[in-house]
Design a protein around this motif. Structure first.
Motif, PDB file in Angstrom:
ATOM      1  N   LYS A 220      19.629   8.912 -61.099  1.00  0.00           N
ATOM      2  CA  LYS A 220      19.609   9.829 -59.964  1.00  0.00           C
ATOM      3  C   LYS A 220      21.041  10.264 -59.640  1.00  0.00           C
ATOM      4  CE  LYS A 220      15.179   9.395 -59.432  1.00  0.00           C
ATOM      5  NZ  LYS A 220      14.269  10.497 -59.852  1.00  0.00           N
ATOM      6  N   SER A 221      21.188  11.495 -59.155  1.00  0.00           N
ATOM      7  CA  SER A 221      22.519  12.012 -58.833  1.00  0.00           C
ATOM      8  C   SER A 221      22.892  11.656 -57.401  1.00  0.00           C
ATOM      9  CB  SER A 221      22.546  13.531 -59.021  1.00  0.00           C
ATOM     10  OG  SER A 221      21.649  14.183 -58.137  1.00  0.00           O
ATOM     11  N   ILE A 222      24.083  11.078 -57.233  1.00  0.00           N
ATOM     12  CA  ILE A 222      24.579  10.709 -55.907  1.00  0.00           C
ATOM     13  C   ILE A 222      25.886  11.458 -55.674  1.00  0.00           C
ATOM     14  CG2 ILE A 222      25.297   8.856 -54.368  1.00  0.00           C
ATOM     15  CD1 ILE A 222      23.660   6.913 -55.988  1.00  0.00           C
ATOM     16  N   PHE A 223      25.836  12.453 -54.806  1.00  0.00           N
ATOM     17  CA  PHE A 223      27.041  13.232 -54.502  1.00  0.00           C
ATOM     18  C   PHE A 223      27.798  12.567 -53.360  1.00  0.00           C
ATOM     19  CE2 PHE A 223      29.470  16.548 -52.356  1.00  0.00           C
ATOM     20  CZ  PHE A 223      30.165  17.074 -53.427  1.00  0.00           C
ATOM     21  N   THR A 224      29.109  12.453 -53.513  1.00  0.00           N
ATOM     22  CA  THR A 224      29.930  11.841 -52.480  1.00  0.00           C
ATOM     23  C   THR A 224      30.942  12.858 -51.962  1.00  0.00           C
ATOM     24  OG1 THR A 224      31.653  11.019 -53.977  1.00  0.00           O
ATOM     25  CG2 THR A 224      29.734   9.611 -53.633  1.00  0.00           C
ATOM     26  N   PHE A 225      31.222  12.792 -50.671  1.00  0.00           N
ATOM     27  CA  PHE A 225      32.251  13.659 -50.094  1.00  0.00           C
ATOM     28  C   PHE A 225      33.193  12.804 -49.264  1.00  0.00           C
ATOM     29  CE2 PHE A 225      28.902  13.408 -46.968  1.00  0.00           C
ATOM     30  CZ  PHE A 225      29.525  13.439 -45.728  1.00  0.00           C
ATOM     31  N   VAL A 226      34.445  13.217 -49.206  1.00  0.00           N
ATOM     32  CA  VAL A 226      35.467  12.436 -48.526  1.00  0.00           C
ATOM     33  C   VAL A 226      35.608  12.920 -47.084  1.00  0.00           C
ATOM     34  CG1 VAL A 226      37.905  11.753 -48.516  1.00  0.00           C
ATOM     35  CG2 VAL A 226      36.687  12.048 -50.690  1.00  0.00           C
ATOM     36  N   THR A 227      35.628  11.962 -46.165  1.00  0.00           N
ATOM     37  CA  THR A 227      35.741  12.272 -44.745  1.00  0.00           C
ATOM     38  C   THR A 227      36.727  11.324 -44.077  1.00  0.00           C
ATOM     39  OG1 THR A 227      34.509  12.422 -42.657  1.00  0.00           O
ATOM     40  CG2 THR A 227      33.795  10.738 -44.214  1.00  0.00           C
ATOM     41  N   SER A 228      37.257  11.755 -42.948  1.00  0.00           N
ATOM     42  CA  SER A 228      38.106  10.868 -42.142  1.00  0.00           C
ATOM     43  C   SER A 228      37.316  10.260 -40.993  1.00  0.00           C
ATOM     44  CB  SER A 228      39.300  11.649 -41.578  1.00  0.00           C
ATOM     45  OG  SER A 228      38.857  12.745 -40.805  1.00  0.00           O
ATOM     46  N   ASN A 229      36.035  10.661 -40.856  1.00  0.00           N
ATOM     47  CA  ASN A 229      35.167  10.131 -39.792  1.00  0.00           C
ATOM     48  C   ASN A 229      34.573   8.795 -40.207  1.00  0.00           C
ATOM     49  OD1 ASN A 229      35.399  12.240 -37.900  1.00  0.00           O
ATOM     50  ND2 ASN A 229      33.921  13.491 -39.032  1.00  0.00           N
ATOM     51  N   TYR A 230      35.390   7.752 -40.169  1.00  0.00           N
ATOM     52  CA  TYR A 230      34.905   6.444 -40.606  1.00  0.00           C
ATOM     53  C   TYR A 230      34.311   5.681 -39.426  1.00  0.00           C
ATOM     54  CZ  TYR A 230      34.603   1.913 -42.825  1.00  0.00           C
ATOM     55  OH  TYR A 230      34.124   0.739 -43.332  1.00  0.00           O
ATOM     56  N   PRO A 231      33.000   5.413 -39.443  1.00  0.00           N
ATOM     57  CA  PRO A 231      32.381   4.686 -38.334  1.00  0.00           C
ATOM     58  C   PRO A 231      32.567   3.180 -38.484  1.00  0.00           C
ATOM     59  CG  PRO A 231      30.704   5.339 -39.909  1.00  0.00           C
ATOM     60  CD  PRO A 231      32.025   5.802 -40.461  1.00  0.00           C
ATOM     61  N   SER A 232      33.238   2.557 -37.538  1.00  0.00           N
ATOM     62  CA  SER A 232      33.453   1.113 -37.606  1.00  0.00           C
ATOM     63  C   SER A 232      32.119   0.380 -37.521  1.00  0.00           C
ATOM     64  CB  SER A 232      34.362   0.661 -36.456  1.00  0.00           C
ATOM     65  OG  SER A 232      35.614   1.292 -36.551  1.00  0.00           O
ATOM     66  N   SER A 233      31.860  -0.489 -38.474  1.00  0.00           N
ATOM     67  CA  SER A 233      30.612  -1.258 -38.452  1.00  0.00           C
ATOM     68  C   SER A 233      30.833  -2.580 -37.733  1.00  0.00           C
ATOM     69  CB  SER A 233      30.104  -1.505 -39.877  1.00  0.00           C
ATOM     70  OG  SER A 233      31.055  -2.241 -40.609  1.00  0.00           O
ATOM     71  N   VAL A 234      29.754  -3.139 -37.216  1.00  0.00           N
ATOM     72  CA  VAL A 234      29.809  -4.409 -36.501  1.00  0.00           C
ATOM     73  C   VAL A 234      29.232  -5.495 -37.409  1.00  0.00           C
ATOM     74  CG1 VAL A 234      28.980  -5.710 -34.511  1.00  0.00           C
ATOM     75  CG2 VAL A 234      29.660  -3.320 -34.238  1.00  0.00           C
ATOM     76  N   ASP A 235      30.119  -6.310 -37.968  1.00  0.00           N
ATOM     77  CA  ASP A 235      29.707  -7.395 -38.853  1.00  0.00           C
ATOM     78  C   ASP A 235      29.983  -8.767 -38.256  1.00  0.00           C
ATOM     79  OD1 ASP A 235      28.842  -5.722 -41.030  1.00  0.00           O
ATOM     80  OD2 ASP A 235      30.948  -5.344 -41.468  1.00  0.00           O
ATOM     81  N   THR A 236      30.940  -8.818 -37.320  1.00  0.00           N
ATOM     82  CA  THR A 236      31.352 -10.101 -36.750  1.00  0.00           C
ATOM     83  C   THR A 236      31.422  -9.998 -35.225  1.00  0.00           C
ATOM     84  OG1 THR A 236      33.721  -9.563 -36.784  1.00  0.00           O
ATOM     85  CG2 THR A 236      32.782 -10.518 -38.793  1.00  0.00           C
ATOM     86  N   ALA A 237      31.574 -11.147 -34.570  1.00  0.00           N
ATOM     87  CA  ALA A 237      31.720 -11.164 -33.111  1.00  0.00           C
ATOM     88  C   ALA A 237      32.964 -10.397 -32.680  1.00  0.00           C
ATOM     89  CB  ALA A 237      31.771 -12.606 -32.614  1.00  0.00           C
ATOM     90  N   ALA A 238      34.031 -10.484 -33.475  1.00  0.00           N
ATOM     91  CA  ALA A 238      35.269  -9.758 -33.163  1.00  0.00           C
ATOM     92  C   ALA A 238      35.043  -8.241 -33.248  1.00  0.00           C
ATOM     93  CB  ALA A 238      36.381 -10.187 -34.108  1.00  0.00           C
ATOM     94  N   ASP A 239      34.282  -7.809 -34.272  1.00  0.00           N
ATOM     95  CA  ASP A 239      33.940  -6.380 -34.387  1.00  0.00           C
ATOM     96  C   ASP A 239      33.189  -5.915 -33.142  1.00  0.00           C
ATOM     97  OD1 ASP A 239      35.007  -6.305 -36.955  1.00  0.00           O
ATOM     98  OD2 ASP A 239      33.062  -6.650 -37.919  1.00  0.00           O
ATOM     99  N   LEU A 240      32.255  -6.733 -32.694  1.00  0.00           N
ATOM    100  CA  LEU A 240      31.439  -6.391 -31.536  1.00  0.00           C
ATOM    101  C   LEU A 240      32.310  -6.210 -30.293  1.00  0.00           C
ATOM    102  CD1 LEU A 240      28.651  -5.956 -30.248  1.00  0.00           C
ATOM    103  CD2 LEU A 240      28.454  -8.445 -30.023  1.00  0.00           C
ATOM    104  N   GLU A 241      33.269  -7.092 -30.097  1.00  0.00           N
ATOM    105  CA  GLU A 241      34.157  -6.986 -28.934  1.00  0.00           C
ATOM    106  C   GLU A 241      35.009  -5.728 -29.002  1.00  0.00           C
ATOM    107  OE1 GLU A 241      33.952  -8.696 -26.168  1.00  0.00           O
ATOM    108  OE2 GLU A 241      32.274  -9.709 -27.152  1.00  0.00           O
ATOM    109  N   ARG A 242      35.469  -5.375 -30.193  1.00  0.00           N
ATOM    110  CA  ARG A 242      36.275  -4.154 -30.340  1.00  0.00           C
ATOM    111  C   ARG A 242      35.456  -2.910 -29.992  1.00  0.00           C
ATOM    112  NH1 ARG A 242      38.792  -6.968 -34.679  1.00  0.00           N
ATOM    113  NH2 ARG A 242      37.216  -6.281 -36.172  1.00  0.00           N
ATOM    114  N   VAL A 243      34.203  -2.888 -30.470  1.00  0.00           N
ATOM    115  CA  VAL A 243      33.333  -1.746 -30.190  1.00  0.00           C
ATOM    116  C   VAL A 243      33.001  -1.680 -28.701  1.00  0.00           C
ATOM    117  CG1 VAL A 243      31.007  -0.847 -30.549  1.00  0.00           C
ATOM    118  CG2 VAL A 243      32.372  -1.569 -32.508  1.00  0.00           C
ATOM    119  N   ARG A 244      32.742  -2.822 -28.087  1.00  0.00           N
ATOM    120  CA  ARG A 244      32.484  -2.860 -26.645  1.00  0.00           C
ATOM    121  C   ARG A 244      33.650  -2.243 -25.872  1.00  0.00           C
ATOM    122  NH1 ARG A 244      29.952  -8.864 -26.604  1.00  0.00           N
ATOM    123  NH2 ARG A 244      27.740  -8.309 -26.394  1.00  0.00           N
ATOM    124  N   ALA A 245      34.853  -2.639 -26.255  1.00  0.00           N
ATOM    125  CA  ALA A 245      36.040  -2.141 -25.556  1.00  0.00           C
ATOM    126  C   ALA A 245      36.173  -0.630 -25.714  1.00  0.00           C
ATOM    127  CB  ALA A 245      37.290  -2.847 -26.085  1.00  0.00           C
TER     128      ALA A 245
END
Length: 254
Positions: A220-245
């Motif tokens: 299957k063809s997977i087209f990729t495009f480059v962006t600066s809109n990187y959404p921070s994901s929440v993987d750890t408790a520290a990530d969660l606190e950063r997003v909350r803030a």
């Protein structure tokens, strides 16, 4: 330019390994999943937003805010498989898979992805974004790396750094060649998901634990495009606190 009906589906598994129940974690008085849902609704090219989950607790939470939610089998191996299981309920041309750990997802990024389906001929089977990454993230197995053809189509995705830069110290790799990280949002032509269960099992998917490799190995063809809109994901408790803030700060500045 053809107008394509697009539905966003957020696969929402409650039993996260690293941060259990994170999709219902409180952020500014609402569950994290609510923030993702609302931001997806803000994408102007999206017709509907649905949530696919294997937990009654999530169903109840989504129904409380009036969202569209579907109960799925607990044995779904990936977010994509969870979406495929509710495919008969989705009347659309394009399906966007937004991860349940991205409460800062930008609506403009979702629109960008849809625009590629509208404009690119022939239409890719799958579209997904990438972003430039620095030296610290090159060796992080939680951040998936991409290598691409000259025309933007994906050659491979890996948890390892790709490409390997021979005869150069690892700390100098970013100066030698660009590295791209994968952003875990996928757009699918509906007909591609209709063929999901007929695709051969992928040893690459099993080895890397990356669902997109099933499609790539099947041709299957997977087209990729480059962006600066990187959404921070929440993987750890520290990530969660950063997003909350960030969300609380944003609310206070309105």
């Amino acid at each position: 330019m053809k107008q394509l009906k697009t539905i966003v589906v957020i696969p929402a598994r409650l039993a996260s390994t690293r941060l259990p129940n994170k999709i219902l974690a409180d952020i500014g008085g609402h569950p994290m999943l609510w923030h993702i849902y609302q931001r997806c609704l803000q994408a102007s090219k999206v017709s509907e937003v649905h949530i696919a989950t294997d937990a009654e607790k999530v169903v109840e939470a989504v129904q409380n805010w009036g969202g569209k939610v579907w109960m799925t089998d607990t044995n779904c191996a990936s977010g994509t498989e969870r979406i495929v299981s509710i495919l008969d309920n989705l009347d659309c041309d394009i399906i966007i898979n937004v991860q349940g750990d991205q409460p800062l997802i930008e609506p403009t990024l979702i629109n960008q992805l849809i625009e590629i389906f509208e404009k690119k001929k022939p239409m890719p089977d799958i579209v997904t974004p990438a972003c430039p990454i620095d030296n610290e993230k090159i060796f992080d197995p939680n951040l998936v790396k991409i290598t691409r053809r000259h025309d933007g189509y994906a050659l491979y995705f890996s948890r390892n750094p790709i490409p390997y830069v021979r005869d150069v110290k690892t700390e100098n790799w970013p100066q030698t060649t660009p590295f791209l990280g994968h952003i875990g949002i996928y757009g699918y032509q509906r007909q591609v998901l209709e063929t999901y269960h007929s695709l051969p099992k992928s040893p690459l998917e099993e080895a890397e634990k990356l669902e997109q490799l099933r499609f790539l190995q099947a041709g299957k063809s997977i087209f990729t495009f480059v962006t600066s809109n990187y959404p921070s994901s929440v993987d750890t408790a520290a990530d969660l606190e950063r997003v909350r803030a960030r969300i609380v700060s944003s609310s206070n500045n309105k």
